[in-house]
Design a protein around this motif. Structure first.
Motif, PDB file in Angstrom:
ATOM      1  N   GLY A   7      -7.604  17.880  16.187  1.00  0.00           N
ATOM      2  CA  GLY A   7      -6.788  17.104  17.265  1.00  0.00           C
ATOM      3  C   GLY A   7      -7.815  15.629  18.060  1.00  0.00           C
ATOM      4  O   GLY A   7      -7.671  15.011  18.972  1.00  0.00           O
ATOM      5  N   VAL A   8      -8.651  14.859  16.592  1.00  0.00           N
ATOM      6  CA  VAL A   8      -8.774  13.804  16.352  1.00  0.00           C
ATOM      7  C   VAL A   8      -7.322  13.011  16.480  1.00  0.00           C
ATOM      8  O   VAL A   8      -6.429  12.988  15.776  1.00  0.00           O
ATOM      9  N   VAL A   9      -7.297  11.312  17.492  1.00  0.00           N
ATOM     10  CA  VAL A   9      -6.490  10.443  17.745  1.00  0.00           C
ATOM     11  C   VAL A   9      -6.709   9.086  16.283  1.00  0.00           C
ATOM     12  O   VAL A   9      -7.253   8.949  16.932  1.00  0.00           O
ATOM     13  N   THR A  10      -5.467   8.911  15.519  1.00  0.00           N
ATOM     14  CA  THR A  10      -5.982   7.259  15.523  1.00  0.00           C
ATOM     15  C   THR A  10      -4.532   7.188  14.834  1.00  0.00           C
ATOM     16  O   THR A  10      -3.183   7.641  14.857  1.00  0.00           O
ATOM     17  N   GLY A  11      -4.630   5.469  14.778  1.00  0.00           N
ATOM     18  CA  GLY A  11      -3.619   4.549  15.059  1.00  0.00           C
ATOM     19  C   GLY A  11      -3.611   4.134  13.066  1.00  0.00           C
ATOM     20  O   GLY A  11      -5.143   3.892  12.532  1.00  0.00           O
ATOM     21  N   PHE A  12      -2.399   3.964  12.935  1.00  0.00           N
ATOM     22  CA  PHE A  12      -2.502   3.527  11.672  1.00  0.00           C
ATOM     23  C   PHE A  12      -1.153   3.771  10.469  1.00  0.00           C
ATOM     24  O   PHE A  12       0.148   4.340  11.323  1.00  0.00           O
ATOM     25  N   HIS A  13      -1.173   3.185   9.174  1.00  0.00           N
ATOM     26  CA  HIS A  13       0.000   2.101   8.571  1.00  0.00           C
ATOM     27  C   HIS A  13       0.612   4.466   8.456  1.00  0.00           C
ATOM     28  O   HIS A  13       1.432   3.446   7.012  1.00  0.00           O
ATOM     29  N   TYR A  14      -0.209   4.880   7.278  1.00  0.00           N
ATOM     30  CA  TYR A  14      -0.282   5.787   6.320  1.00  0.00           C
ATOM     31  C   TYR A  14      -0.395   6.603   7.076  1.00  0.00           C
ATOM     32  O   TYR A  14      -1.613   7.270   7.230  1.00  0.00           O
ATOM     33  N   SER A  15       0.340   8.044   6.491  1.00  0.00           N
ATOM     34  CA  SER A  15      -0.029   9.216   6.713  1.00  0.00           C
ATOM     35  C   SER A  15       0.519  10.496   5.190  1.00  0.00           C
ATOM     36  O   SER A  15       1.676   9.503   4.611  1.00  0.00           O
ATOM     37  N   THR A  16      -0.336  10.595   4.738  1.00  0.00           N
ATOM     38  CA  THR A  16       0.286  11.743   3.531  1.00  0.00           C
ATOM     39  C   THR A  16       1.632  12.782   4.114  1.00  0.00           C
ATOM     40  O   THR A  16       2.262  12.963   3.467  1.00  0.00           O
ATOM     41  N   SER A  17       1.584  13.381   5.278  1.00  0.00           N
ATOM     42  CA  SER A  17       2.238  13.844   5.712  1.00  0.00           C
ATOM     43  C   SER A  17       3.603  12.593   6.757  1.00  0.00           C
ATOM     44  O   SER A  17       4.495  13.120   7.745  1.00  0.00           O
ATOM     45  N   HIS A  18       3.188  11.476   6.516  1.00  0.00           N
ATOM     46  CA  HIS A  18       4.620  10.843   6.663  1.00  0.00           C
ATOM     47  C   HIS A  18       6.282  11.733   6.490  1.00  0.00           C
ATOM     48  O   HIS A  18       6.159  11.729   5.100  1.00  0.00           O
ATOM     49  N   ASP A  19       7.255  11.398   7.553  1.00  0.00           N
ATOM     50  CA  ASP A  19       8.316  12.341   7.431  1.00  0.00           C
ATOM     51  C   ASP A  19       9.179  11.299   6.328  1.00  0.00           C
ATOM     52  O   ASP A  19       9.931  10.925   7.379  1.00  0.00           O
ATOM     53  N   SER A  20       9.511  10.965   5.586  1.00  0.00           N
ATOM     54  CA  SER A  20      10.412  10.840   4.725  1.00  0.00           C
ATOM     55  C   SER A  20      10.573  11.017   3.344  1.00  0.00           C
ATOM     56  O   SER A  20       9.496  11.618   2.845  1.00  0.00           O
ATOM     57  N   LYS A  21      12.073  11.291   2.760  1.00  0.00           N
ATOM     58  CA  LYS A  21      11.732  11.473   0.703  1.00  0.00           C
ATOM     59  C   LYS A  21      11.235  11.090   0.469  1.00  0.00           C
ATOM     60  O   LYS A  21      10.465  11.402  -0.760  1.00  0.00           O
ATOM     61  N   PRO A  47      -3.012  10.421  -2.035  1.00  0.00           N
ATOM     62  CA  PRO A  47      -2.943   9.954  -1.847  1.00  0.00           C
ATOM     63  C   PRO A  47      -3.523   9.628  -0.862  1.00  0.00           C
ATOM     64  O   PRO A  47      -2.590  10.418   0.475  1.00  0.00           O
ATOM     65  N   THR A  48      -4.240   8.000  -0.192  1.00  0.00           N
ATOM     66  CA  THR A  48      -4.088   7.857   0.663  1.00  0.00           C
ATOM     67  C   THR A  48      -4.063   6.389   1.175  1.00  0.00           C
ATOM     68  O   THR A  48      -3.032   5.988   0.659  1.00  0.00           O
ATOM     69  N   PHE A  49      -4.183   5.890   2.305  1.00  0.00           N
ATOM     70  CA  PHE A  49      -3.853   4.504   2.467  1.00  0.00           C
ATOM     71  C   PHE A  49      -3.616   3.558   1.307  1.00  0.00           C
ATOM     72  O   PHE A  49      -3.366   3.058   1.182  1.00  0.00           O
ATOM     73  N   MET A  50      -4.994   3.951   0.666  1.00  0.00           N
ATOM     74  CA  MET A  50      -6.061   2.678  -0.218  1.00  0.00           C
ATOM     75  C   MET A  50      -4.841   3.386  -1.102  1.00  0.00           C
ATOM     76  O   MET A  50      -4.258   2.230  -1.956  1.00  0.00           O
ATOM     77  N   GLY A  51      -4.577   4.232  -1.953  1.00  0.00           N
ATOM     78  CA  GLY A  51      -3.215   4.742  -2.793  1.00  0.00           C
ATOM     79  C   GLY A  51      -2.308   4.146  -2.759  1.00  0.00           C
ATOM     80  O   GLY A  51      -1.681   3.649  -2.887  1.00  0.00           O
ATOM     81  N   VAL A  52      -1.527   3.789  -1.152  1.00  0.00           N
ATOM     82  CA  VAL A  52      -0.251   2.993  -0.950  1.00  0.00           C
ATOM     83  C   VAL A  52      -0.926   1.457  -1.265  1.00  0.00           C
ATOM     84  O   VAL A  52       0.308   1.391  -1.676  1.00  0.00           O
ATOM     85  N   GLY A  53      -1.704   1.709  -0.162  1.00  0.00           N
ATOM     86  CA  GLY A  53      -1.822  -0.376  -0.591  1.00  0.00           C
ATOM     87  C   GLY A  53      -2.100  -0.582  -2.040  1.00  0.00           C
ATOM     88  O   GLY A  53      -1.396  -1.834  -2.293  1.00  0.00           O
TER      89      GLY A  53
END
Length: 395
Positions: free
Chosen positions: A272-286, A305-311
């Motif tokens: 239930g925790v709500v966050t605002g961010f630029h990346y989620s491992t579950s982001h829905d894209s191919k 991978p987390t936001f750090m890995g994507v960075g």
């Protein structure tokens, strides 16, 4: 000598010279990657390093005969003096073409003058204080800024009918203070205010006494900013043990609060925790699905991978993009100019560098921690598209 013999000799000589000419044209670039690989934030640095190396492995043939070597150094955590010394060594001794990495803003600010003096591009893969790109004209940031991810969350929270009072808790250093101010500003624009605020030590804080004060104040929601990693799990466990959720205090925060590689350690307390961010491992894209698959093939099925890995991954993409664009005419100024106009489709979604600020433009997602197929995931449910850094826009 006959004409035929002369022509044959000339052809053989030319054939012998050509490989040498091709070899001379190939360039070997060096990227000095400074990240935290020891201490409480070691997992964050490991993510950036892994992201950078994954991009290298997946695109090793993308530069033709040119090569890019990563030289990795450990700044040990928020230690500006260490970061500065490492950057100096990388520039003077290792003669790197690009500096990159950096988790903590004070470390980035310590390195900025070195990048300026040496005219070496400095690609920031995390440090999120809005003003950092102003510290050097050679800085390009591919991660995020605190206002960029915090203001959209505040705007979302202000629209929730059950959130009338908000307490804020942030780490006591520049990014935390910026997050606190940005969240308050976002609420104020919607006609709401923060009722109280508290700042906690950057390293190894004991969250229990701070959260007890929050519980006693009985706000509708608690906004949190932390560097991430194990601190987020410690906060979540304290939030659960003190019964804040049962007391009606909703937990919201920047994405570091519910960082993916720590969710399994948090357990159902994170639901239930709500966050605002630029990346989620579950982001829905191919593209993201392929990225996660490649990550787990390289680092293990249990690694995410987390936001750090994507960075780290996108930072190397920007560096490779500049090398390609310059076609062998690589200088610090030219590389920064190329990256100012760089854009790409990332695992996080569409991204671009704002040419006026050298900061990233990207989607910011509002996410909720849910259980999907038995595992905790940050599930995106609202998108703020193509967000620029509002910190600079407000100055």
């Amino acid at each position: 000598m006959s004409l035929r013999s002369l022509m044959l000799g000339t052809a053989m000589a030319t054939a012998a010279i050509l490989p040498l000419a091709d070899g001379a044209a190939a360039k070997a670039y060096k990227v000095g990657l400074v990240v935290s690989l020891s201490g409480p934030t070691a997992s964050l640095g490991q993510q950036i390093e892994r992201g950078a190396k994954l991009y290298q492995s997946l695109h090793k043939n993308g530069l033709g005969d040119d090569t890019v070597e990563l030289i990795v150094r450990d700044d040990t955590g928020p230690a500006p003096d260490v970061a500065k010394r490492l950057a100096q060594e990388l520039v003077v001794r290792d003669k790197v073409d690009v500096l990159a990495g950096i988790i903590f803003t004070p470390n980035a600010n310590a390195i900025a003058p070195i990048a300026t003096q040496a005219k070496v591009p400095f690609v920031i893969m995390n440090a999120a204080s809005w003003a950092t790109t102003k510290a050097s004209p050679y800085i390009v940031r591919v991660s995020q800024t605190l206002p960029q991810i915090t203001v959209p969350l505040a705007q979302w929270a202000a629209k929730q009918p059950d959130i009338k009072s908000v307490y804020t808790l942030v780490s006591d250093y520049a990014p935390g203070i910026e997050a606190e101010e940005a969240f308050a500003s976002g609420l104020k624009e919607a006609g709401k205010t923060v009722t109280a605020s508290v700042r906690v030590p950057v390293q190894s804080p004991d969250f229990v006494p701070f959260l007890q004060k929050v519980k006693d104040a009985k706000p509708d929601a608690l906004y949190v900013f932390l560097p991430g990693g194990t601190q987020s799990t410690a906060l979540m466990k304290a939030y659960q043990s003190l019964g804040l959720k049962e007391a009606g205090v909703r937990l919201i925060g920047s994405g570091e609060v519910a960082v993916e590689d720590e969710l399994p350690n948090m357990g159902d307390a994170a639901l239930g925790v709500v966050t605002g961010f630029h990346y989620s491992t579950s982001h829905d894209s191919k593209l993201n699905a392929d990225f996660v698959k490649a990550w787990q093939a390289a680092y293990g099925a249990d690694s995410v991978p987390t936001f750090m890995g994507v960075g780290g991954y996108d930072g190397m993409a920007a560096i490779h993009g500049a090398i390609k664009a310059l076609k062998g005419k690589f200088t610090g100024e030219a590389a920064v100019e190329a990256m100012r106009h760089w854009s790409a489709e990332s695992p996080r979604g569409p991204i671009a560098i704002d040419p006026d600020t050298r900061d990233i433009v990207q989607n910011i997602y509002i996410r909720r921690v849910e259980k999907v197929d038995g595992a905790l995931r940050n599930v995106e449910f609202e998108t703020f598209a193509a967000v620029k850094d509002p910190g600079k826009a407000a100055k």
